[in-house]
Design a protein around this motif. Structure first.
Motif, mmCIF file in Angstrom:
data_model
loop_
_atom_site.group_PDB
_atom_site.id
_atom_site.type_symbol
_atom_site.label_atom_id
_atom_site.label_comp_id
_atom_site.label_asym_id
_atom_site.label_seq_id
_atom_site.Cartn_x
_atom_site.Cartn_y
_atom_site.Cartn_z
ATOM 1 N N PHE A 1 0.843 -1.198 0.000
ATOM 2 C CA PHE A 1 0.000 0.000 0.000
ATOM 3 C C PHE A 1 0.876 1.245 0.000
ATOM 4 N N VAL A 2 0.260 2.365 -0.361
ATOM 5 C CA VAL A 2 0.853 3.670 -0.076
ATOM 6 C C VAL A 2 -0.087 4.394 0.877
ATOM 7 N N ARG A 3 0.501 5.256 1.707
ATOM 8 C CA ARG A 3 -0.319 6.067 2.607
ATOM 9 C C ARG A 3 -0.396 7.475 2.043
ATOM 10 N N ILE A 4 -1.581 8.076 2.120
ATOM 11 C CA ILE A 4 -1.749 9.467 1.690
ATOM 12 C C ILE A 4 -2.292 10.229 2.893
ATOM 13 N N ASN A 5 -1.464 11.129 3.433
ATOM 14 C CA ASN A 5 -1.800 11.784 4.702
ATOM 15 C C ASN A 5 -2.988 12.727 4.576
ATOM 16 N N SER A 6 -3.010 13.497 3.497
ATOM 17 C CA SER A 6 -4.096 14.455 3.315
ATOM 18 C C SER A 6 -4.343 14.605 1.832
ATOM 19 N N ARG A 7 -5.388 15.324 1.501
ATOM 20 C CA ARG A 7 -5.766 15.502 0.105
ATOM 21 C C ARG A 7 -4.636 16.082 -0.739
ATOM 22 N N ILE A 8 -3.762 16.873 -0.118
ATOM 23 C CA ILE A 8 -2.705 17.519 -0.899
ATOM 24 C C ILE A 8 -1.328 16.919 -0.626
ATOM 25 N N SER A 9 -1.285 15.767 0.043
ATOM 26 C CA SER A 9 0.013 15.139 0.327
ATOM 27 C C SER A 9 0.453 14.256 -0.819
ATOM 28 N N LYS A 10 1.774 14.068 -0.917
ATOM 29 C CA LYS A 10 2.274 13.037 -1.829
ATOM 30 C C LYS A 10 2.162 11.687 -1.130
ATOM 31 N N VAL A 11 2.254 10.616 -1.898
ATOM 32 C CA VAL A 11 2.085 9.281 -1.320
ATOM 33 C C VAL A 11 3.366 8.838 -0.602
ATOM 34 N N ILE A 12 3.198 8.031 0.437
ATOM 35 C CA ILE A 12 4.323 7.458 1.171
ATOM 36 C C ILE A 12 4.222 5.936 1.039
#
Ligand SMILES: [Zn+2]
Ligand SMILES: [Zn+2]
Length: 470
Positions: free
Chosen positions: A127-138
């Motif tokens: 998976f990737v995590r996306i912290n907020s609507r404007i974050s890049k993926v981690i």
């Protein structure tokens, strides 16, 4: 490289982080929840009130990360949810709030924090995590290879007492939490021995009015899959035309994301690690980026990009050309005089503790702007086309407003619509499709929401009018 960090403010729920001193037990232990009740950006510290009632002053820098964030700002603030819904608990197709987890093995598959941590979906998938609507993926490891920890904190059934911060008459009583209400900024309904039920704050307005009598198990968390709190980096900011960006992901992750959004092109591996310049942001999820090294433009998933151009004091910056976006992103910083500054260039004089820029323009004019409303003007012209004239977005927005302002039957609250367009109404106007490509951009939504409001307001009047004549 500039690395953006997650928004940190009071009300956010945390547990001890990777650099927490293990000889200190005031938090209750690993996995015990607390609430940020105060933030000092200057000192890069947070005051946390643990659910057991103890207070800690915690460091949140890149060197010392005392805290991890479990429930983010969008869990407690309405309207900042992601442009995607959870594939498990999507009963009402509500957009994911809080942390979003996206499978890169499957096409178009998202989980909310709760479902991800409850082991929904194949645990061997990456998976990737996306912290907020404007974050890049981690990118994160598959759950099957990761450590899962029990979470303790407030939840239905927990026995609680009031803290000295409370303003209720149940001092020394032991109550039971009946319901947690996160969207409200953090409150809970508590039933007392007298059978009275009161609503207490659990983060709202930076106050936590209850504490646990004993640890209360509320679920699990993959400890390495949630972000550490870091106040040393600028908060996430939107990617705009003119920004410099780069792809800072491994090949498989980029390919998985592009196959869902934007499309995969075989020679895309050439742009990995390269810096490009944003030509256009045609949708909220997609970005056209020109890469000088290969002399071509690619359509990329916006969350796959790392923003490189962070304005610092002394930089020349240009105000975005779309007044609708400016008004919405500026919020309380918006002033009518800013209409004359669209597309204009100024110099950053100072940056305040919230990350907002004080910018001076010609004629001794000085205004405060959110960093999401300006683009760093580095004077180069690698982009082979002028993106400021080909959209006509300003024209659309301006044309749309008079029809609202001159409508005599429109109530005052509707007249304020262009300024009050909040992300909540933007979301609710179209969340019928999890395919982010199908959701048009925030830019396109602004006029659409206005006209919808006007229509709803006028339709009853229209029918009354008709009754008179038939
Ligand atoms: Zn879910
Ligand atoms: Zn999957």
């Amino acid at each position: 490289m500039s690395q953006y960090s997650i928004m940190i403010k009071s009300g956010i729920r945390v547990i001890r982080g990777p650099d927490w001193d293990p000889s200190i037990h005031e938090d209750g232990g690993p996995g015990h929840l607390g609430t940020i009740i105060d933030v000092s950006r200057q000192d890069q510290t947070c005051t946390v009130q643990w659910d057991n009632g103890h207070l800690s002053n915690c460091k949140a820098t890149s060197d010392q990360q005392d805290l991890r964030i479990v429930y983010t700002e969008s869990t407690v603030t309405k309207g900042n949810s992601h442009f995607a819904y959870c594939n498990i608990c999507n009963i009402s197709r509500q957009n994911v709030s809080g942390l979003r987890f996206k499978c890169v093995t499957c096409k178009n598959y998202d989980l909310c924090m709760k479902c991800y941590m409850a082991d929904e979906h194949d645990k061997t998938h990456s998976f990737v995590r996306i912290n907020s609507r404007i974050s890049k993926v981690i990118p994160i490891l598959p759950r099957v290879k990761s450590k899962r920890t029990k979470l303790y904190g407030f939840g239905p059934g927990a026995s609680v007492m009031l803290t000295p911060f409370a303003t209720s008459s149940h001092i020394d009583d032991i109550g039971r939490i009946e319901e947690m209400i996160e969207e409200d900024g953090g409150t809970a309904k508590v039933a007392w021995p007298s059978r009275e039920v009161t609503t207490v704050k659990t983060g709202k307005d930076g106050l936590v009015e209850i504490k646990l009598i004993e640890p209360h198990h509320v679920g699990h968390v993959y400890i390495d899959h949630i972000p550490a709190a870091d106040l040393s980096q600028p908060p996430d900011s939107c990617i705009n035309p003119g920004d410099k960006v780069c792809v800072d992901l491994n090949f498989d992750t980029l390919q998985g994301l592009q196959q869902d959004y934007g499309g995969w092109v075989d020679d895309m591996e050439k742009i990995m690690g390269e810096t490009g310049k944003v030509v256009d942001v045609p949708r909220s999820t997609l970005c056209e980026v020109y890469f000088e090294s290969v002399s071509r433009t690619y359509v990329l998933y916006i969350a796959a990009l790392t923003k490189m151009s962070v304005p610092v004091v002394g930089d020349r910056v240009m105000v975005l050309a779309d007044v609708g976006i400016l008004i919405r992103r500026q919020r309380y910083l918006w002033k009518e005089a800013m209409r004359n500054l669209i597309g204009k260039t100024g110099t950053v004089d100072s940056i305040d503790v919230m990350g907002n820029l004080s910018i001076s323009f010609s004629g001794n004019r000085k205004f405060d702007f959110s960093p999401s409303c300006v683009v760093k003007d580095d004077g180069d012209s690698v982009v082979p086309r002028d993106d400021s004239d080909d959209e006509g977005t300003i024209k659309i927005t301006l044309e749309d407003e008079p029809s609202i302002y001159h409508e005599p039957d429109t109530e005052k609250k509707e007249m304020l619509a262009p300024f009050g367009v909040d992300e909540e109404s933007v979301d609710s106007s179209d969340n019928s499709d999890n395919d982010e490509d199908g959701i048009s951009s925030e830019e396109e939504h602004v006029p659409k929401v206005n006209s919808k409001n006007v229509y709803l307001e006028l339709s009853p009047l229209t029918s009354v009018y008709c009754l008179h004549f038939y």
